[in-house]
Design a protein around this motif. Structure first.
Motif, PDB file in Angstrom:
ATOM      1  N   HIS A 176       0.850  -1.190   0.000  1.00 53.90           N
ATOM      2  CA  HIS A 176       0.000   0.000   0.000  1.00 53.90           C
ATOM      3  C   HIS A 176       0.887   1.241   0.000  1.00 53.90           C
ATOM      4  O   HIS A 176       1.874   1.312   0.723  1.00 53.90           O
ATOM      5  CB  HIS A 176      -0.908   0.010   1.225  1.00 53.90           C
ATOM      6  N   ILE A 177       0.486   2.204  -0.809  1.00 57.28           N
ATOM      7  CA  ILE A 177       1.325   3.385  -1.002  1.00 57.28           C
ATOM      8  C   ILE A 177       1.479   4.191   0.294  1.00 57.28           C
ATOM      9  O   ILE A 177       2.428   4.977   0.434  1.00 57.28           O
ATOM     10  CB  ILE A 177       0.750   4.280  -2.132  1.00 57.28           C
ATOM     11  N   ARG A 178       0.563   3.995   1.261  1.00 56.70           N
ATOM     12  CA  ARG A 178       0.687   4.764   2.501  1.00 56.70           C
ATOM     13  C   ARG A 178       1.963   4.413   3.273  1.00 56.70           C
ATOM     14  O   ARG A 178       2.402   5.181   4.133  1.00 56.70           O
ATOM     15  CB  ARG A 178      -0.535   4.545   3.389  1.00 56.70           C
ATOM     16  N   TRP A 179       2.538   3.258   2.968  1.00 54.86           N
ATOM     17  CA  TRP A 179       3.761   2.857   3.665  1.00 54.86           C
ATOM     18  C   TRP A 179       5.027   3.329   2.946  1.00 54.86           C
ATOM     19  O   TRP A 179       6.130   3.109   3.441  1.00 54.86           O
ATOM     20  CB  TRP A 179       3.828   1.341   3.817  1.00 54.86           C
ATOM     21  N   VAL A 180       4.860   3.958   1.795  1.00 55.13           N
ATOM     22  CA  VAL A 180       6.018   4.343   0.983  1.00 55.13           C
ATOM     23  C   VAL A 180       6.320   5.819   1.185  1.00 55.13           C
ATOM     24  O   VAL A 180       5.432   6.668   1.081  1.00 55.13           O
ATOM     25  CB  VAL A 180       5.754   4.039  -0.505  1.00 55.13           C
ATOM     26  N   ARG A 181       7.569   6.114   1.488  1.00 55.56           N
ATOM     27  CA  ARG A 181       8.003   7.489   1.721  1.00 55.56           C
ATOM     28  C   ARG A 181       9.188   7.814   0.805  1.00 55.56           C
ATOM     29  O   ARG A 181       9.917   6.919   0.378  1.00 55.56           O
ATOM     30  CB  ARG A 181       8.453   7.669   3.176  1.00 55.56           C
ATOM     31  N   ALA A 182       9.380   9.094   0.553  1.00 55.88           N
ATOM     32  CA  ALA A 182      10.557   9.514  -0.216  1.00 55.88           C
ATOM     33  C   ALA A 182      11.821   9.212   0.589  1.00 55.88           C
ATOM     34  O   ALA A 182      11.860   9.399   1.806  1.00 55.88           O
ATOM     35  CB  ALA A 182      10.475  10.997  -0.535  1.00 55.88           C
ATOM     36  N   HIS A 183      12.828   8.744  -0.086  1.00 58.46           N
ATOM     37  CA  HIS A 183      14.104   8.432   0.548  1.00 58.46           C
ATOM     38  C   HIS A 183      14.996   9.669   0.487  1.00 58.46           C
ATOM     39  O   HIS A 183      15.281  10.188  -0.591  1.00 58.46           O
ATOM     40  CB  HIS A 183      14.781   7.276  -0.185  1.00 58.46           C
ATOM     41  N   PRO A 184      15.445  10.187   1.616  1.00 58.03           N
ATOM     42  CA  PRO A 184      16.254  11.414   1.599  1.00 58.03           C
ATOM     43  C   PRO A 184      17.521  11.235   0.768  1.00 58.03           C
ATOM     44  O   PRO A 184      18.196  10.201   0.847  1.00 58.03           O
ATOM     45  CB  PRO A 184      16.597  11.638   3.083  1.00 58.03           C
ATOM     46  N   SER A 185      17.836  12.239  -0.013  1.00 54.32           N
ATOM     47  CA  SER A 185      19.013  12.149  -0.875  1.00 54.32           C
ATOM     48  C   SER A 185      20.305  12.099  -0.059  1.00 54.32           C
ATOM     49  O   SER A 185      21.329  11.621  -0.536  1.00 54.32           O
ATOM     50  CB  SER A 185      19.057  13.347  -1.826  1.00 54.32           C
ATOM     51  N   SER A 186      20.226  12.585   1.176  1.00 56.45           N
ATOM     52  CA  SER A 186      21.424  12.601   2.008  1.00 56.45           C
ATOM     53  C   SER A 186      21.574  11.339   2.852  1.00 56.45           C
ATOM     54  O   SER A 186      22.559  11.190   3.579  1.00 56.45           O
ATOM     55  CB  SER A 186      21.382  13.816   2.947  1.00 56.45           C
ATOM     56  N   ALA A 187      20.598  10.432   2.782  1.00 46.90           N
ATOM     57  CA  ALA A 187      20.630   9.242   3.638  1.00 46.90           C
ATOM     58  C   ALA A 187      21.772   8.321   3.240  1.00 46.90           C
ATOM     59  O   ALA A 187      22.096   8.161   2.068  1.00 46.90           O
ATOM     60  CB  ALA A 187      19.304   8.498   3.551  1.00 46.90           C
TER      61      ALA A 187
END
Length: 223
Positions: free
Chosen positions: A49-60
């Motif tokens: 489900h898309i609610r569990w998907v977040r943008a991954h920080p570019s600095s991570a």
């Protein structure tokens, strides 16, 4: 994602995914810590489900869990006929490659795992930047499918009402079954107009509906 480097779960550089990131076709994403799945266990073919998907920080410093393909979302309230055709055609040609994404409104999306290294798929996605349709034959079939769905949903009722109200032809007085009415409509529309087009990923419009029904009425009155 300036400066972001795509890596697989072993932290090895993935040039295939990097090319898609650089073209802004995929978005490095992570799975929420509140999701009921462990990111490292996700396999192709699974649905998330898309609610569990977040943008991954570019600095991570951690590896992204998924790479969401932005141009392949479709549903009743998102995307269009091109996205839907591309979505299903790519799944057909690259089975066992994608993770499936869904939302509460029935939309469908696709994502790649960090270990995906398929240069043929990457090339196919990159071509969409210059020409947004992957398979023209599938797209043509999709329009036909949507037209038939519109017929079953409402179009046949509209046509019966138009024949009655605008041309004085009562369906009950005709020796014309549902299949014959369908064949008559699509034959006349195909021969004379063929101007149907997809309004959304799930519906088709017929700009020449009124003219098609008028020709149907003329033929019915002559028979």
């Amino acid at each position: 994602m300036n400066g972001y480097r795509a890596r697989d779960r072993a932290r090895r550089f993935n040039g295939t995914l990097q090319s898609l990131i650089d073209a802004r076709l995929v978005t490095p994403s992570r799975i929420s810590e509140y999701a009921n799945t462990e990111p490292a266990t996700i396999e192709t073919g699974e649905s998330i489900h898309i609610r569990w998907v977040r943008a991954h920080p570019s600095s991570a410093s951690t590896v992204a869990d998924l790479y969401v393909v932005g141009c392949l979302w479709w549903g009743d309230y998102t995307g269009d006929d091109l996205a839907r055709s591309n979505h299903r055609s790519l799944m057909r040609d690259f089975p066992d490659t994608f993770v499936h994404l869904v939302d509460a409104f029935g939309a469908h999306g696709l994502a790649l795992l960090p270990g995906c290294r398929n240069p043929t798929l990457a090339a196919a996605l990159l071509r969409l930047v210059d020409y947004p349709l992957y398979d023209e034959d599938d797209h043509a079939h999709l329009i036909i499918e949507l037209a038939n769905e519109m017929w079953d949903a409402y179009l046949h009722l509209d046509i019966v009402a138009m024949l009655r109200d605008e041309h004085g032809i009562d369906r009950d007085g005709l020796d014309l079954g549902d299949d014959e009415l369908r064949d008559l409509f699509f034959r006349i529309h195909g021969d004379r107009f063929s101007d149907e087009y997809a309004e959304t990923a799930t519906s088709v419009a017929f700009p020449s509906l009124k003219e098609t029904v008028a020709e149907m009425a003329a033929q019915l009155l002559r028979s």
